[in-house]
Scaffold this motif. Structure first.
Motif, PDB file in Angstrom:
ATOM      1  N   PHE A   9      22.253  57.419  40.214  1.00  0.00           N
ATOM      2  CA  PHE A   9      23.148  56.566  40.313  1.00  0.00           C
ATOM      3  C   PHE A   9      23.913  56.493  39.278  1.00  0.00           C
ATOM      4  O   PHE A   9      23.428  55.760  38.265  1.00  0.00           O
ATOM      5  CB  PHE A   9      22.285  54.780  41.007  1.00  0.00           C
ATOM      6  N   ILE A  10      24.931  56.608  38.951  1.00  0.00           N
ATOM      7  CA  ILE A  10      25.995  56.234  37.871  1.00  0.00           C
ATOM      8  C   ILE A  10      26.913  55.115  37.857  1.00  0.00           C
ATOM      9  O   ILE A  10      27.336  54.888  39.086  1.00  0.00           O
ATOM     10  CB  ILE A  10      26.688  57.497  37.639  1.00  0.00           C
ATOM     11  N   ARG A  11      26.674  54.326  37.156  1.00  0.00           N
ATOM     12  CA  ARG A  11      27.940  53.324  36.732  1.00  0.00           C
ATOM     13  C   ARG A  11      27.968  53.065  35.293  1.00  0.00           C
ATOM     14  O   ARG A  11      27.413  52.422  34.390  1.00  0.00           O
ATOM     15  CB  ARG A  11      27.060  51.907  36.945  1.00  0.00           C
ATOM     16  N   VAL A  12      28.788  53.839  34.425  1.00  0.00           N
ATOM     17  CA  VAL A  12      29.184  53.487  33.266  1.00  0.00           C
ATOM     18  C   VAL A  12      30.889  53.686  33.111  1.00  0.00           C
ATOM     19  O   VAL A  12      31.759  54.248  34.150  1.00  0.00           O
ATOM     20  CB  VAL A  12      28.412  54.796  32.575  1.00  0.00           C
ATOM     21  N   ASP A  13      31.350  52.673  31.780  1.00  0.00           N
ATOM     22  CA  ASP A  13      32.648  52.892  31.667  1.00  0.00           C
ATOM     23  C   ASP A  13      33.371  53.789  31.210  1.00  0.00           C
ATOM     24  O   ASP A  13      34.483  54.402  31.215  1.00  0.00           O
ATOM     25  CB  ASP A  13      32.603  51.101  30.906  1.00  0.00           C
ATOM     26  N   ASP A  14      32.484  54.529  30.845  1.00  0.00           N
ATOM     27  CA  ASP A  14      32.769  55.666  29.810  1.00  0.00           C
ATOM     28  C   ASP A  14      33.716  56.806  31.368  1.00  0.00           C
ATOM     29  O   ASP A  14      32.319  57.189  31.030  1.00  0.00           O
ATOM     30  CB  ASP A  14      32.591  56.400  28.768  1.00  0.00           C
ATOM     31  N   ASP A  15      34.538  57.207  31.153  1.00  0.00           N
ATOM     32  CA  ASP A  15      34.468  58.248  32.417  1.00  0.00           C
ATOM     33  C   ASP A  15      33.947  59.558  31.839  1.00  0.00           C
ATOM     34  O   ASP A  15      34.005  60.135  32.666  1.00  0.00           O
ATOM     35  CB  ASP A  15      36.092  58.173  32.257  1.00  0.00           C
ATOM     36  N   LYS A  16      34.269  60.199  30.504  1.00  0.00           N
ATOM     37  CA  LYS A  16      34.461  61.674  29.933  1.00  0.00           C
ATOM     38  C   LYS A  16      32.352  61.608  29.814  1.00  0.00           C
ATOM     39  O   LYS A  16      31.879  62.301  30.132  1.00  0.00           O
ATOM     40  CB  LYS A  16      34.418  61.312  28.467  1.00  0.00           C
ATOM     41  N   THR A  17      31.652  60.581  29.835  1.00  0.00           N
ATOM     42  CA  THR A  17      30.410  60.029  30.077  1.00  0.00           C
ATOM     43  C   THR A  17      30.302  60.535  31.293  1.00  0.00           C
ATOM     44  O   THR A  17      28.918  61.525  31.644  1.00  0.00           O
ATOM     45  CB  THR A  17      29.357  58.576  29.442  1.00  0.00           C
ATOM     46  N   GLU A  18      31.038  60.064  32.419  1.00  0.00           N
ATOM     47  CA  GLU A  18      30.591  59.770  33.678  1.00  0.00           C
ATOM     48  C   GLU A  18      30.496  61.754  33.953  1.00  0.00           C
ATOM     49  O   GLU A  18      29.832  62.272  34.783  1.00  0.00           O
ATOM     50  CB  GLU A  18      31.328  58.947  34.632  1.00  0.00           C
ATOM     51  N   LYS A  19      31.566  61.745  33.957  1.00  0.00           N
ATOM     52  CA  LYS A  19      32.005  63.319  34.493  1.00  0.00           C
ATOM     53  C   LYS A  19      30.463  64.246  33.551  1.00  0.00           C
ATOM     54  O   LYS A  19      30.409  64.898  34.284  1.00  0.00           O
ATOM     55  CB  LYS A  19      33.513  63.288  33.762  1.00  0.00           C
ATOM     56  N   GLU A  20      30.591  64.139  32.744  1.00  0.00           N
ATOM     57  CA  GLU A  20      29.815  65.113  31.890  1.00  0.00           C
ATOM     58  C   GLU A  20      28.007  64.769  32.269  1.00  0.00           C
ATOM     59  O   GLU A  20      27.062  66.094  32.571  1.00  0.00           O
ATOM     60  CB  GLU A  20      29.338  64.340  30.115  1.00  0.00           C
ATOM     61  N   ILE A  21      27.247  63.851  32.916  1.00  0.00           N
ATOM     62  CA  ILE A  21      26.254  63.520  33.266  1.00  0.00           C
ATOM     63  C   ILE A  21      26.514  64.078  35.064  1.00  0.00           C
ATOM     64  O   ILE A  21      25.478  64.450  35.401  1.00  0.00           O
ATOM     65  CB  ILE A  21      26.341  61.754  33.267  1.00  0.00           C
ATOM     66  N   THR A  22      27.562  63.718  35.321  1.00  0.00           N
ATOM     67  CA  THR A  22      27.964  64.103  36.907  1.00  0.00           C
ATOM     68  C   THR A  22      27.628  66.298  36.916  1.00  0.00           C
ATOM     69  O   THR A  22      26.757  66.754  37.908  1.00  0.00           O
ATOM     70  CB  THR A  22      29.268  63.219  37.312  1.00  0.00           C
ATOM     71  N   ASP A  23      28.544  66.687  36.020  1.00  0.00           N
ATOM     72  CA  ASP A  23      28.854  68.294  36.077  1.00  0.00           C
ATOM     73  C   ASP A  23      27.337  68.489  35.909  1.00  0.00           C
ATOM     74  O   ASP A  23      26.886  69.451  36.136  1.00  0.00           O
ATOM     75  CB  ASP A  23      29.171  68.254  35.291  1.00  0.00           C
ATOM     76  N   TYR A  24      26.111  67.593  34.999  1.00  0.00           N
ATOM     77  CA  TYR A  24      25.124  68.654  34.738  1.00  0.00           C
ATOM     78  C   TYR A  24      23.968  68.321  35.974  1.00  0.00           C
ATOM     79  O   TYR A  24      23.228  69.219  35.768  1.00  0.00           O
ATOM     80  CB  TYR A  24      24.559  67.726  33.407  1.00  0.00           C
ATOM     81  N   CYS A  25      24.258  66.922  36.287  1.00  0.00           N
ATOM     82  CA  CYS A  25      23.633  66.768  37.234  1.00  0.00           C
ATOM     83  C   CYS A  25      23.770  67.554  38.330  1.00  0.00           C
ATOM     84  O   CYS A  25      22.975  68.229  38.933  1.00  0.00           O
ATOM     85  CB  CYS A  25      23.132  65.178  37.896  1.00  0.00           C
ATOM     86  N   LEU A  26      24.843  67.815  39.727  1.00  0.00           N
ATOM     87  CA  LEU A  26      24.754  68.510  40.238  1.00  0.00           C
ATOM     88  C   LEU A  26      24.714  69.604  39.680  1.00  0.00           C
ATOM     89  O   LEU A  26      24.472  71.093  40.293  1.00  0.00           O
ATOM     90  CB  LEU A  26      26.419  69.185  40.420  1.00  0.00           C
ATOM     91  N   GLU A  27      24.998  70.889  38.029  1.00  0.00           N
ATOM     92  CA  GLU A  27      24.150  71.711  37.698  1.00  0.00           C
ATOM     93  C   GLU A  27      22.901  71.755  38.042  1.00  0.00           C
ATOM     94  O   GLU A  27      21.861  73.091  38.600  1.00  0.00           O
ATOM     95  CB  GLU A  27      24.594  72.105  36.142  1.00  0.00           C
ATOM     96  N   LEU A  28      22.524  70.943  37.977  1.00  0.00           N
ATOM     97  CA  LEU A  28      20.726  71.229  38.297  1.00  0.00           C
ATOM     98  C   LEU A  28      20.308  70.536  39.744  1.00  0.00           C
ATOM     99  O   LEU A  28      18.992  70.481  40.125  1.00  0.00           O
ATOM    100  CB  LEU A  28      19.785  69.795  37.586  1.00  0.00           C
ATOM    101  N   GLY A  29      20.779  70.516  40.528  1.00  0.00           N
ATOM    102  CA  GLY A  29      20.976  70.271  41.805  1.00  0.00           C
ATOM    103  C   GLY A  29      20.801  68.792  42.637  1.00  0.00           C
ATOM    104  O   GLY A  29      19.382  68.437  43.432  1.00  0.00           O
ATOM    105  N   ILE A  30      20.737  68.182  41.346  1.00  0.00           N
ATOM    106  CA  ILE A  30      20.668  66.304  41.394  1.00  0.00           C
ATOM    107  C   ILE A  30      21.215  65.482  42.584  1.00  0.00           C
ATOM    108  O   ILE A  30      22.701  66.044  42.116  1.00  0.00           O
ATOM    109  CB  ILE A  30      20.309  65.770  40.628  1.00  0.00           C
ATOM    110  N   THR A  31      21.729  64.683  43.580  1.00  0.00           N
ATOM    111  CA  THR A  31      22.311  64.295  44.288  1.00  0.00           C
ATOM    112  C   THR A  31      22.730  63.412  43.900  1.00  0.00           C
ATOM    113  O   THR A  31      21.783  62.366  42.806  1.00  0.00           O
ATOM    114  CB  THR A  31      22.029  64.238  45.394  1.00  0.00           C
ATOM    115  N   VAL A  32      24.313  63.040  43.604  1.00  0.00           N
ATOM    116  CA  VAL A  32      24.935  62.076  42.126  1.00  0.00           C
ATOM    117  C   VAL A  32      25.159  60.744  43.603  1.00  0.00           C
ATOM    118  O   VAL A  32      26.129  61.347  43.971  1.00  0.00           O
ATOM    119  CB  VAL A  32      25.584  62.443  41.679  1.00  0.00           C
ATOM    120  N   HIS A  33      25.427  59.568  43.016  1.00  0.00           N
ATOM    121  CA  HIS A  33      25.758  58.723  43.614  1.00  0.00           C
ATOM    122  C   HIS A  33      26.598  58.252  42.549  1.00  0.00           C
ATOM    123  O   HIS A  33      26.149  57.236  41.461  1.00  0.00           O
ATOM    124  CB  HIS A  33      24.975  56.994  44.211  1.00  0.00           C
ATOM    125  N   ILE A  34      28.892  57.883  42.712  1.00  0.00           N
ATOM    126  CA  ILE A  34      28.714  57.141  41.676  1.00  0.00           C
ATOM    127  C   ILE A  34      29.689  56.022  41.844  1.00  0.00           C
ATOM    128  O   ILE A  34      29.901  55.678  42.825  1.00  0.00           O
ATOM    129  CB  ILE A  34      30.143  58.385  41.384  1.00  0.00           C
TER     130      ILE A  34
END
Length: 499
Positions: free
Chosen positions: A241-266
């Motif tokens: 579950f991601i809730r960060v104010d920095d769009d760049k950080t949010e995108k980086e974590i999301t892309d990495y999680c999806l690469e690992l096959g982890i479901t992401v809730h933004i």
């Protein structure tokens, strides 16, 4: 892969099925008990048809009242109230059904036996079954592990909101914080929680009606923000579950999680969630975030319209009877039409013609301008004591008794107005509206409303009327409408607040 939660009915289908089994058993046993376990064969077809109708009504009441929504979160006493309400409405509708089909010989004892037995049995069943499910969920190590990735001041509030629904089908793995001083131990946000060394501690009071509320939650801070990728790579994390104010950080974590096959809730940004009544929905196939001054279920508005139609029909019948009394007197006082028609503004600026029994001279609107200096209202409305435009005798009487308002039931039937709503302004009043005034037009106008039952004659400030109308819209419910209608009967009968 993410397993999308099933619909509310499928999610708690076990409760519904066993409820129906218990209700069926209670009904059959009641029929047998009524006839000393020797039911005459002539009654069997009726009891079978009525039993099916009873089950259909039970399912209907459950759907309309959303009785199974958050059922695992409720404690035993809150559950008792929900079961009582569901059984009560079901059997009231069942009696109404028997009355409609003119089955007057149906034994009243069967109603009492069935309702009483099913009430107790369904409540006991739900309490026992919920305890079994809760224990299973607590011990299930295969539940999805959820990691919260958030800024420090929002983390506790997010964690509390999730833990509050502690019987949802996942478990909080831990927290990783971004964007704030890691050494601060102040309470983040308004959650009542605080960070202590490597964990987040949340302590909230008991919430009425919610099972397991009031506990102290301790959630580990599993790693530092710079180590998040290594942790995700090596740890057991099914969802984040991601809730960060920095769009760049949010995108980086999301892309990495999806690469690992982890479901992401933004989480949607709180900057975009400033209003309380917001929800995600579909408009023409597009996913949108919708905001309104009030959000309610569609079936409630449909039920309100159904009451309007029934009330409109009854009101028009009474209005026709009144016409026989007032029409000759109006024509004697001032020859001309019995009905007064005026253009008014309805929901969100729609124009419509409102109908009343005429209580003023035909040139009343033309004379209004010369009387404006005697206006007793502050703002965009006109009211004057001892208005010289009112017809002598009959005009004052029908205004005091509110008889002049009865033709508005025609507007209710047409759909221009509702039984209860806000006051529809005149076109002239509307042209002087400021932006915050128009909010009161977001609801269908009504014959009566919160202003009318709050001492309308004593209210001389238009802003107060706006406040009452907006309060009505924000707090609208079927119960509020019912309360206003009851108060309106008292106000009209006592002539309280009449102009």
């Amino acid at each position: 892969m993410y397993s999308k939660p099933s619909g509310k009915w499928l999610k708690h289908l076990d409760f519904l099925i066993f409820d129906l089994i218990i209700l069926t058993g209670a009904y059959i046993f009641s029929c047998l008990l009524r006839y000393d376990f020797k039911v005459p064969s002539v009654w069997v077809p009726l009891f079978t048809r009525s039993g099916v109708a009873l089950l259909v009504l039970y399912i209907t009441v459950a759907a309309v009242s959303r009785n199974y929504h958050d059922i695992l979160q409720r404690n035993r006493w809150a559950e008792a109230g929900r079961v009582f309400t569901q059984i009560l409405f079901t059997f009231v509708l069942f009696i109404l059904y028997l009355y409609i089909i003119k089955e007057n010989d149906f034994s009243r004892r069967i109603y009492a036996y069935s309702a009483g037995m099913s009430l107790i049995a369904i409540w006991c069943w739900r309490v026992i079954w919920k305890r079994i499910i809760r224990n299973r969920l607590v011990k299930d190590n295969n539940l999805p592990q959820l990691l919260i990735i958030s800024d420090r001041y929002a983390a506790a509030d997010i964690a509390y909101r999730i833990k509050k629904k502690q019987y949802d089908y996942f478990r909080i793995k831990g927290i990783v914080t971004f964007g704030n001083d890691e050494n601060e131990k102040d309470s983040p946000d308004k959650s009542g929680g605080f960070f202590n060394d490597d964990e987040l501690i949340i302590n909230r009071g008991v919430e009425p009606g919610r099972a397991g509320s009031g506990s102290t939650f301790v959630i580990p801070v599993v790693c530092k923000s710079e180590d998040i990728k290594a942790y995700l790579l090596s740890g057991v994390v099914d969802e984040v579950f991601i809730r960060v104010d920095d769009d760049k950080t949010e995108k980086e974590i999301t892309d990495y999680c999806l690469e690992l096959g982890i479901t992401v809730h933004i989480a949607l940004s709180e900057v975009n969630m400033r209003h309380t009544n917001m929800f995600i929905g579909k408009v023409g196939g597009n996913t949108v975030l919708t905001a309104s001054n009030n959000v309610t279920a569609e079936w409630k508005l449909a039920l309100k319209r159904a009451f309007d139609i029934l009330g409109g029909l009854a009101g028009c019948v009474v209005m026709l009877i009144m016409y026989l009394y007032v029409a000759p007197k109006i024509r004697r006082a001032d020859p001309g039409p019995v009905f007064f028609k005026q253009e008014r503004i309805g929901k969100n600026g729609r124009h419509f013609m409102i109908y009343k029994f005429r209580s003023m001279y035909l040139d009343a609107e033309a004379r209004k301008a010369e009387l404006m200096e005697k206006n007793e209202m502050k703002g965009h409305m006109f009211k004057m004591e001892n208005d010289p435009r009112i017809l002598p005798g009959i005009g004052a009487r029908i205004r005091k008794s509110s008889i002049d308002e009865w033709p508005q039931f025609i507007n209710v039937l047409k759909g221009d107005m509702s039984l209860v709503g806000t006051r529809p302004p005149t076109v002239d009043e509307y042209t002087h509206y400021e932006p915050h005034h128009k909010a009161r037009l977001s609801f269908r106008p009504g014959i009566t409303g919160l202003w009318q039952v709050s001492g309308r004659s004593e209210i001389t400030d238009f802003e107060e009327i706006v406040r009452l109308d907006n309060r009505y819209i924000r707090e609208w419910s079927l119960g509020l409408d019912a309360g206003i209608l009851v108060k309106t009967v008292y106000v009209v009968a006592s002539h309280k607040g009449a102009e």
